[in-house]
Design an enzyme around this catalytic site. Structure first.
Site, PDB file in Angstrom:
ATOM      1  N   GLY A 154       0.833  -1.206   0.000  1.00 19.62           N
ATOM      2  CA  GLY A 154       0.000   0.000   0.000  1.00 19.62           C
ATOM      3  C   GLY A 154       0.857   1.241   0.000  1.00 19.62           C
ATOM      4  O   GLY A 154       2.066   1.173  -0.226  1.00 19.62           O
ATOM      5  N   ASN A 155       0.248   2.374   0.219  1.00 21.15           N
ATOM      6  CA  ASN A 155       1.005   3.617   0.326  1.00 21.15           C
ATOM      7  C   ASN A 155       0.331   4.524   1.340  1.00 21.15           C
ATOM      8  O   ASN A 155      -0.721   4.195   1.874  1.00 21.15           O
ATOM      9  CB  ASN A 155       1.153   4.278  -1.043  1.00 21.15           C
ATOM     10  CG  ASN A 155      -0.189   4.663  -1.623  1.00 21.15           C
ATOM     11  OD1 ASN A 155      -0.872   5.539  -1.101  1.00 21.15           O
ATOM     12  ND2 ASN A 155      -0.616   3.984  -2.690  1.00 21.15           N
ATOM     13  N   ARG A 156       0.926   5.678   1.576  1.00 16.69           N
ATOM     14  CA  ARG A 156       0.517   6.497   2.714  1.00 16.69           C
ATOM     15  C   ARG A 156      -0.567   7.526   2.384  1.00 16.69           C
ATOM     16  O   ARG A 156      -0.809   8.433   3.175  1.00 16.69           O
ATOM     17  CB  ARG A 156       1.746   7.195   3.299  1.00 16.69           C
ATOM     18  CG  ARG A 156       2.655   6.212   4.025  1.00 16.69           C
ATOM     19  CD  ARG A 156       3.975   6.832   4.384  1.00 16.69           C
ATOM     20  NE  ARG A 156       3.820   8.130   5.029  1.00 16.69           N
ATOM     21  CZ  ARG A 156       4.824   8.966   5.257  1.00 16.69           C
ATOM     22  NH1 ARG A 156       6.037   8.641   4.877  1.00 16.69           N
ATOM     23  NH2 ARG A 156       4.606  10.115   5.854  1.00 16.69           N
TER      24      ARG A 156
ATOM     25  N   ALA B   1      -3.888   7.652  -5.052  1.00 19.46           N
ATOM     26  CA  ALA B   1      -2.491   7.219  -5.172  1.00 19.46           C
ATOM     27  C   ALA B   1      -2.527   5.731  -5.507  1.00 19.46           C
ATOM     28  O   ALA B   1      -2.454   4.871  -4.627  1.00 19.46           O
ATOM     29  CB  ALA B   1      -1.745   7.468  -3.873  1.00 19.46           C
TER      30      ALA B   1
END
Ligand code: C5P
Length: 218
Positions: A29-31, A95
């Site tokens: 995943g990402n932030r 994102a």
């Protein structure tokens, strides 16, 4: 902060990260917090637009009057976004993970060797696909999160993905970025650019909608 009306317009907004599962308990995943995309959806609905918000996994309340579709992976986000067309505008604020595991392991991967190699494959580029779609919205807007050569990459994305506007996160501004409530953007289009903020994401959302409306073909 009220801005021009979007009554009668249909907007599709994507927001948040995507999670790409590795096995039943792990993911890539990402932030991204989703705050920017949710602020845009909220501001557009307040101006009278019919808004479909395709949200990755985020901990945010659904803005008033917005139709929300929750997704997890890039693939699911693509299905939901394409399924929400036709629309007058698409704003890709998500994102999206660029790569996903080639296979999702059916059971939890156990630790064994000193090294583990994951095979990753590219995810669909939702923004480029929307921009090339037979039901292409009148305006297609993307985001760019770059750490360096921001204008170079943002203008590259305008051309390559054939989008109308790219909102690039301005790096190096205190308090701006993924998880912050504030942000600073530079918005690029074919023959212009405008710096917005630093300001709360709610205010930037309205300023971005004003820019979008100004670029709307008569
Ligand atoms: O190429 P890059 O990922 O930096 O471009 C960012 C923009 O492209 C964002 O608007 C993002 O939502 C969109 N994107 C997408 N699908 C991907 C990757 C990025 O729609 N697989």
């Amino acid at each position: 902060m009220s801005g021009a009306s979007l009554a009668g317009r249909r907007l599709v907004v994507s927001a948040g990260p995507t999670f790409e599962d590795i096995d039943p308990v792990r993911f890539i995943g990402n932030r991204s917090s989703g705050k920017m995309g949710f602020a845009i959806a909220e501001a557009a609905a307040r101006r009278g637009a019919r808004v479909v918000l395709v949200a990755g996994p985020v901990a945010l309340a659904t803005p008033a009057g917005v139709e929300r579709i929750d997704v997890r992976s890039a693939r699911q986000m693509r299905e939901a976004v394409i399924g929400a067309l036709p629309a007058d505008a698409y704003i890709g604020a998500a994102a999206v993970a660029d790569y996903a595991p080639a296979q999702v392991a059916p059971g939890k991967i156990k630790k064994k060797d000193e090294q583990l190699t994951l095979e990753l494959v590219r995810t669909p580029d939702i923004l480029a696909e929307v921009a090339a779609h037979p039901q292409r919205p009148t305006l297609v807007v993307g985001f760019a999160a770059e750490t360096h050569d921001v204008e170079f990459y943002a203008r590259g994305k305008l051309e390559k993905k054939r989008v109308d506007l790219i909102a690039a996160n301005r790096v190096g501004v205190a308090g701006s970025g993924f998880e912050s409530d504030d942000n600073a953007l530079t918005v690029y289009w074919r023959d212009g650019a405008r710096a917005l903020g630093p300001a709360p994401k709610t205010q930037l959302a309205d300023e971005l909608l004003d820019l979008i409306l100004a670029r709307w073909p008569a």
